[in-house]
Scaffold this motif. Structure first.
Motif, mmCIF file in Angstrom:
data_model
loop_
_atom_site.group_PDB
_atom_site.id
_atom_site.type_symbol
_atom_site.label_atom_id
_atom_site.label_comp_id
_atom_site.label_asym_id
_atom_site.label_seq_id
_atom_site.Cartn_x
_atom_site.Cartn_y
_atom_site.Cartn_z
ATOM 1 N N UNK A 1 52.159 -48.107 61.738
ATOM 2 C CA UNK A 1 52.277 -49.565 61.947
ATOM 3 C C UNK A 1 51.096 -50.148 62.699
ATOM 4 N N UNK A 2 50.303 -49.282 63.346
ATOM 5 C CA UNK A 2 49.152 -49.791 64.097
ATOM 6 C C UNK A 2 47.875 -49.688 63.290
ATOM 7 N N UNK A 3 46.740 -49.783 63.981
ATOM 8 C CA UNK A 3 45.448 -49.628 63.283
ATOM 9 C C UNK A 3 44.329 -50.328 64.021
ATOM 10 N N UNK A 4 43.117 -49.983 63.618
ATOM 11 C CA UNK A 4 41.919 -50.568 64.250
ATOM 12 C C UNK A 4 41.277 -51.560 63.290
ATOM 13 N N UNK A 5 40.484 -52.459 63.819
ATOM 14 C CA UNK A 5 39.721 -53.383 62.973
ATOM 15 C C UNK A 5 38.801 -52.569 62.064
ATOM 16 N N UNK A 6 38.563 -53.051 60.822
ATOM 17 C CA UNK A 6 37.669 -52.300 59.935
ATOM 18 C C UNK A 6 36.232 -52.278 60.465
ATOM 19 N N UNK A 7 35.555 -51.174 60.174
ATOM 20 C CA UNK A 7 34.188 -50.998 60.677
ATOM 21 C C UNK A 7 33.221 -51.989 60.039
ATOM 22 N N UNK A 8 33.486 -52.302 58.775
ATOM 23 C CA UNK A 8 32.511 -53.128 58.047
ATOM 24 C C UNK A 8 32.904 -54.593 57.934
ATOM 25 N N UNK A 9 33.722 -55.068 58.828
ATOM 26 C CA UNK A 9 34.172 -56.470 58.730
ATOM 27 C C UNK A 9 33.002 -57.434 58.917
ATOM 28 N N UNK A 10 33.041 -58.585 58.218
ATOM 29 C CA UNK A 10 31.970 -59.573 58.400
ATOM 30 C C UNK A 10 32.059 -60.230 59.775
ATOM 31 N N UNK A 11 30.966 -60.922 60.157
ATOM 32 C CA UNK A 11 30.905 -61.529 61.481
ATOM 33 C C UNK A 11 31.991 -62.573 61.695
ATOM 34 N N UNK A 12 32.398 -63.257 60.585
ATOM 35 C CA UNK A 12 33.443 -64.272 60.814
ATOM 36 C C UNK A 12 34.771 -63.621 61.224
ATOM 37 N N UNK A 13 35.020 -62.390 60.742
ATOM 38 C CA UNK A 13 36.236 -61.683 61.167
ATOM 39 C C UNK A 13 36.121 -61.324 62.647
ATOM 40 N N UNK A 14 34.918 -60.880 63.038
ATOM 41 C CA UNK A 14 34.703 -60.548 64.469
ATOM 42 C C UNK A 14 34.916 -61.798 65.333
#
Ligand code: FAD
Length: 410
Positions: free
Chosen positions: A377-390
């Motif tokens: 049920x958990x998880x980390x942010x994706x490594x390759x997310x775009x800057x707008x996601x960050x």
């Protein structure tokens, strides 16, 4: 009940003579959330919160204070709202707990009886763990791992440093409070240095080889800060064994360092009242039954937050709050003669590495033997997310903090 010294104005809440007495020691994220939840779950309970500081200074987002991005006032909360909800708030430290007599002694010598006690005393720094590092040394080489004066001291030292200087961050091994926080701190200090003292550097001396959300941090460092942050892990001699505060020397098994600013975070242990109560084991932390938070060592005491040996659940404000709320439900059920349900805890931990650049780690935890284990049920942010996601995650961190602190302090 004794001890009215330092008590916030008691609201006019009817208390049945026979109401069970629950005393919460420690008014941080775990304790404050638990005290409020106890009154909500079972308004008849007689709830007392013991906390020496009239104002609580919160650690989450305090790394932004060090980097000059946030005012310390945004970290500070009082207990008026909690008192207005019917919790008796006593502005004193607990100096002793007698589990057999079910009694807490306060700093002024008075005593308070309880039927159940919830201990949420957070951490104390283990001043014996790094040779030469004691409370006096912390005035030269701040840990800034309890927010407040130490946070501001580190900020001032970095601001006073000449361009071209080195800020060293000494990181202990786990278990520790908020394992990603030193790397978030390194990032935000790098942000400050890049803008204000661009020839300077951050050096992380680390007693671990791997750390939480490492790939996300390292990706952000190379995107944002180039070579400004250097990290020496355990296997390359990163573990610090000794310091000398007079000339700010940091000693490892592989060599000595003389940074311009030394942020020394020593190993820590459960807040010392836990040991005085007999609730800690050889690790310095409090073993519990995770299904009820009941201490394994002393009767009628539940331990929550950073102080407990939680296993897979991180020592975080989010976890302390989830534990505080769950523990309130469990204690209220037990006092009413019911069998409580085993808790499922959820929490999310945000890291801000630069304004508008964040990522997170969410987790779901359930009792697994003697500790909490992580379930699906958990998880980390994706490594390759775009800057707008960050950017969205950085914004979400602010919303999360607001909710966390409103939930804890009203
Ligand atoms: P605390 O919140 O520390 O509360 C303990 C309370 O007990 C204190 O108020 C203390 O005064 C009181 N106390 C101690 N001894 C006594 C006594 N004898 N009598 C009475 N009261 C006593 N967590 C997150 O979830 N997200 C983050 O982004 C995050 N960032 C962090 C950044 C930094 C730099 C640091 C250092 C920590 C961060 N954390 C974060 C971790 C978080 O601050 C702690 O995990 C959380 O505060 C633990 O809650 P607690 O109730 O166990 O302890």
């Amino acid at each position: 009940m004794a001890a009215t010294t330092g008590t916030l104005a008691l609201p006019h809440v009817a208390r049945a003579q026979s109401a069970a007495r629950v005393v919460v020691v420690g008014g941080g994220f775990g304790g404050a959330s638990c005290a409020r939840a106890l009154r909500k779950v079972s308004p008849k309970l007689d709830v007392t919160l013991i906390e020496p500081n009239a104002t609580f200074t919160s650690c989450p987002l305090s790394n932004e204070v060090i980097a000059g991005l946030r005012d310390i006032a945004a970290q500070q909360f009082t207990y008026e709202k909690i008192a207005a909800e019917g919790v008796r708030v006593i502005a004193q430290a607990a100096s002793a707990i007698d589990p057999q007599a079910r009694k807490v002694t306060l700093a002024d010598g008075s005593a308070i009886a309880y039927d159940r006690l919830v201990l949420s005393s957070g951490i104390d720094l283990d001043f014996k763990a790094v040779q030469g590092y004691d409370e006096a040394a912390a005035e030269e080489m701040p840990h800034a791992y309890k927010a407040g004066a130490q946070t501001l001291l580190l900020k001032r030292q970095i601001e006073a440093m000449d361009d071209g200087g080195v800020v060293a961050i000494v990181v202990p091994a786990n278990p520790m409070r908020c394992p990603p926080a030193p790397y978030e701190r390194a990032s935000l200090i790098a942000h400050y240095l890049k803008a204000n003292k661009p020839r300077s550097k951050v050096l992380i001396l680390d007693a671990k080889d791997e750390f939480s959300q490492q790939r996300l941090f390292e990706r952000a460092w190379s995107e944002l800060y180039g070579g400004l942050i250097e990290r020496i892990p355990l296997s390359q001699g990163g573990r610090v064994t000794e310091v000398n505060p007079t000339d700010r020397t940091i000693i490892t098994e592989f060599g000595n360092y003389n940074p311009d600013v030394a942020n020394v975070i020593p190993p820590h242990k459960a807040g010392s009242i836990a040991a005085l109560a007999g609730a800690t084991d050889h690790t310095g932390w409090c073993p519990i039954d995770p299904a009820t938070f009941a201490s394994k060592l002393v009767p009628d005491i539940h331990v929550i937050g950073d102080a407990c040996l939680g296993g897979g659940i991180p020592k975080s404000a989010a976890a302390a709050q989830a534990q505080g709320k769950a523990c309130a439900t469990i204690v209220a059920a037990q006092l009413a003669g019911k069998t409580p349900e085993s808790p499922t805890l959820t929490g999310v931990c945000y890291n801000i590495v630069s304004p508008g650049y964040g990522f997170s780690l969410a987790g779901v935890y359930q009792p697994k033997g003697d500790i909490f284990g992580e379930v699906e049920g958990g998880g980390t942010s994706p490594l390759d997310a775009p800057r707008e996601t960050r950017a969205k995650e950085a914004e979400a961190a602010t919303t999360w903090y607001k909710k966390l602190t409103v939930d804890a302090f009203g």
